[in-house]
Design a protein around this motif. Structure first.
Motif, mmCIF file in Angstrom:
data_model
loop_
_atom_site.group_PDB
_atom_site.id
_atom_site.type_symbol
_atom_site.label_atom_id
_atom_site.label_comp_id
_atom_site.label_asym_id
_atom_site.label_seq_id
_atom_site.Cartn_x
_atom_site.Cartn_y
_atom_site.Cartn_z
ATOM 1 N N VAL A 80 0.862 -1.181 0.000
ATOM 2 C CA VAL A 80 0.000 0.000 0.000
ATOM 3 C C VAL A 80 0.900 1.233 0.000
ATOM 4 N N VAL A 82 0.888 5.597 -0.904
ATOM 5 C CA VAL A 82 0.227 6.834 -1.324
ATOM 6 C C VAL A 82 1.308 7.894 -1.509
ATOM 7 N N ARG A 88 -2.856 11.497 4.236
ATOM 8 C CA ARG A 88 -3.815 11.972 5.247
ATOM 9 C C ARG A 88 -5.001 12.710 4.609
ATOM 10 N N LYS A 89 -5.371 12.252 3.416
ATOM 11 C CA LYS A 89 -6.564 12.796 2.747
ATOM 12 C C LYS A 89 -7.605 11.696 2.545
ATOM 13 N N GLY A 90 -7.359 10.537 3.157
ATOM 14 C CA GLY A 90 -8.324 9.451 3.040
ATOM 15 C C GLY A 90 -8.130 8.561 1.825
ATOM 16 N N GLY A 92 -5.644 6.246 1.133
ATOM 17 C CA GLY A 92 -5.340 4.866 1.523
ATOM 18 C C GLY A 92 -6.603 4.155 1.985
ATOM 19 N N LYS A 93 -7.364 4.848 2.806
ATOM 20 C CA LYS A 93 -8.617 4.273 3.335
ATOM 21 C C LYS A 93 -9.571 3.931 2.197
HETATM 22 C C1 LIG Z 1 0.345 4.172 5.175
HETATM 23 C C2 LIG Z 1 -0.222 5.005 4.038
HETATM 24 C C3 LIG Z 1 -0.536 4.110 2.856
HETATM 25 C C4 LIG Z 1 -1.527 5.680 4.540
HETATM 26 O O1 LIG Z 1 -2.154 6.321 3.428
HETATM 27 P P1 LIG Z 1 -3.019 7.673 3.618
HETATM 28 O O2 LIG Z 1 -3.749 7.922 2.359
HETATM 29 O O3 LIG Z 1 -2.127 8.753 4.106
HETATM 30 O O4 LIG Z 1 -4.000 7.254 4.793
HETATM 31 P P2 LIG Z 1 -5.485 7.837 5.054
HETATM 32 O O5 LIG Z 1 -5.479 9.307 4.847
HETATM 33 O O6 LIG Z 1 -6.462 7.062 4.266
HETATM 34 O O7 LIG Z 1 -5.647 7.514 6.604
HETATM 35 C C5 LIG Z 1 -6.791 6.856 7.159
HETATM 36 C C6 LIG Z 1 -6.646 6.854 8.664
HETATM 37 O O8 LIG Z 1 -5.505 6.065 9.036
HETATM 38 C C7 LIG Z 1 -4.826 6.672 10.154
HETATM 39 N N1 LIG Z 1 -3.479 7.089 9.737
HETATM 40 C C8 LIG Z 1 -2.986 7.183 8.462
HETATM 41 N N2 LIG Z 1 -1.692 7.548 8.485
HETATM 42 C C9 LIG Z 1 -1.364 7.685 9.785
HETATM 43 C C10 LIG Z 1 -0.163 8.062 10.453
HETATM 44 N N3 LIG Z 1 0.957 8.349 9.781
HETATM 45 N N4 LIG Z 1 -0.177 8.137 11.803
HETATM 46 C C11 LIG Z 1 -1.294 7.869 12.504
HETATM 47 N N5 LIG Z 1 -2.476 7.516 11.924
HETATM 48 C C12 LIG Z 1 -2.492 7.420 10.587
HETATM 49 C C13 LIG Z 1 -5.687 7.856 10.566
HETATM 50 O O9 LIG Z 1 -6.655 7.413 11.499
HETATM 51 C C14 LIG Z 1 -6.336 8.224 9.252
HETATM 52 O O10 LIG Z 1 -7.526 8.943 9.397
HETATM 53 P P3 LIG Z 1 -7.423 10.557 9.686
HETATM 54 O O11 LIG Z 1 -6.462 11.132 8.676
HETATM 55 O O12 LIG Z 1 -8.851 11.001 9.515
HETATM 56 O O13 LIG Z 1 -6.935 10.679 11.088
HETATM 57 C C15 LIG Z 1 0.759 6.128 3.614
HETATM 58 O O14 LIG Z 1 1.148 6.842 4.772
HETATM 59 C C16 LIG Z 1 2.017 5.629 2.915
HETATM 60 O O15 LIG Z 1 2.044 5.478 1.685
HETATM 61 N N6 LIG Z 1 3.096 5.372 3.691
HETATM 62 C C17 LIG Z 1 4.375 4.940 3.131
HETATM 63 C C18 LIG Z 1 4.320 3.525 2.593
HETATM 64 C C19 LIG Z 1 3.966 2.503 3.659
HETATM 65 O O16 LIG Z 1 4.484 2.522 4.756
HETATM 66 N N7 LIG Z 1 3.027 1.609 3.272
HETATM 67 C C20 LIG Z 1 2.584 0.554 4.145
HETATM 68 C C21 LIG Z 1 3.544 -0.581 4.063
HETATM 69 S S1 LIG Z 1 3.042 -1.931 5.150
#
Ligand SMILES: CC(C)(COP(=O)(O)OP(=O)(O)OC[C@H]1O[C@@H](n2cnc3c(N)ncnc32)[C@H](O)[C@@H]1OP(=O)(O)O)[C@@H](O)C(=O)NCCC(=O)NCCS
Length: 157
Positions: A80, A82, A88-90, A92-93
């Motif tokens: 996964v 992003v 943090r724009k939803g 991934g969710k």
């Molecule tokens: C992990 C990742 C995919 C999350 O994607 P995202 O689009 O930023 O996540 P979302 O905005 O959909 O987050 C949904 C909820 O998850 C939680 N969340 C997401 N990122 C978080 C963080 N860094 N710290 C704490 N909570 C987090 C929150 O509850 C968030 O809701 P909120 O923003 O309303 O508080 C992204 O940070 C990423 O690409 N990271 C680097 C790659 C990675 O580590 N991938 C996973 C490998 S196992």
């Protein structure tokens, strides 16, 4: 114009399509390059059977992930990622929920994953539960997580 979750489209990404190539580029940049690694051709050849998803703003792929069939009714969520400036724009969710709905409607009851510790709060927020202690993979701490899906939403199993 500010990008919001409303403008994001989540779609299935066909293997070897132009969008798949964009997704591979994003995965390399976010998940491999920072570790000094790259994808090997043998690793990528296996991806033809996987369910690949992309999140798009217009034609720009801003997120990707895929699901791997493991056993009857069980898939593994993997890679996964992003775009850094779109977090943090939803997004991934939205991708995870799209995938869960599709799999659930296809009779899948369990999704497992190996979470980087840094991503644990993300998976936790989406209802995944930790089922292992910490271990190291590619030199970084991980934990195993699982989610049991409810039955199909639209009854078309
Ligand atoms: C992990 C990742 C995919 C999350 O994607 P995202 O689009 O930023 O996540 P979302 O905005 O959909 O987050 C949904 C909820 O998850 C939680 N969340 C997401 N990122 C978080 C963080 N860094 N710290 C704490 N909570 C987090 C929150 O509850 C968030 O809701 P909120 O923003 O309303 O508080 C992204 O940070 C990423 O690409 N990271 C680097 C790659 C990675 O580590 N991938 C996973 C490998 S196992």
């Amino acid at each position: 114009m500010e990008n919001t979750a409303e403008e994001i489209r989540v779609e299935v990404v066909p293997f070897h399509s132009p969008a798949y190539k964009q997704a591979l580029g994003l995965r390399e940049r976010i998940l491999r390059k920072p570790l000094g690694l790259t994808f090997e051709p043998e690793e990528l050849a296996k991806e033809s059977d996987y369910l690949h998803l992309g999140a798009f703003v217009g034609e720009w792929l801003v997120g990707t992930m895929f699901f791997v069939p493991l056993d009857k009714g069980i898939f593994q969520m993997r890679q996964v990622a992003v775009d850094r400036q779109m977090r943090r724009k939803g997004i991934g969710k939205r991708m995870v929920e799209f995938g869960e709905t599709r799999l659930r409607n296809g009779g899948v009851h369990t999704i497992v994953l190996n979470a980087r510790l840094t991503a644990l709060p993300f998976y936790d927020a989406l209802g995944y539960r930790q089922i292992s202690g910490q271990y190291f993979d590619l030199g970084i701490p991980h934990v195993k997580m699982v989610k049991f899906l409810d039955g199909p939403i639209d009854g078309d199993r």
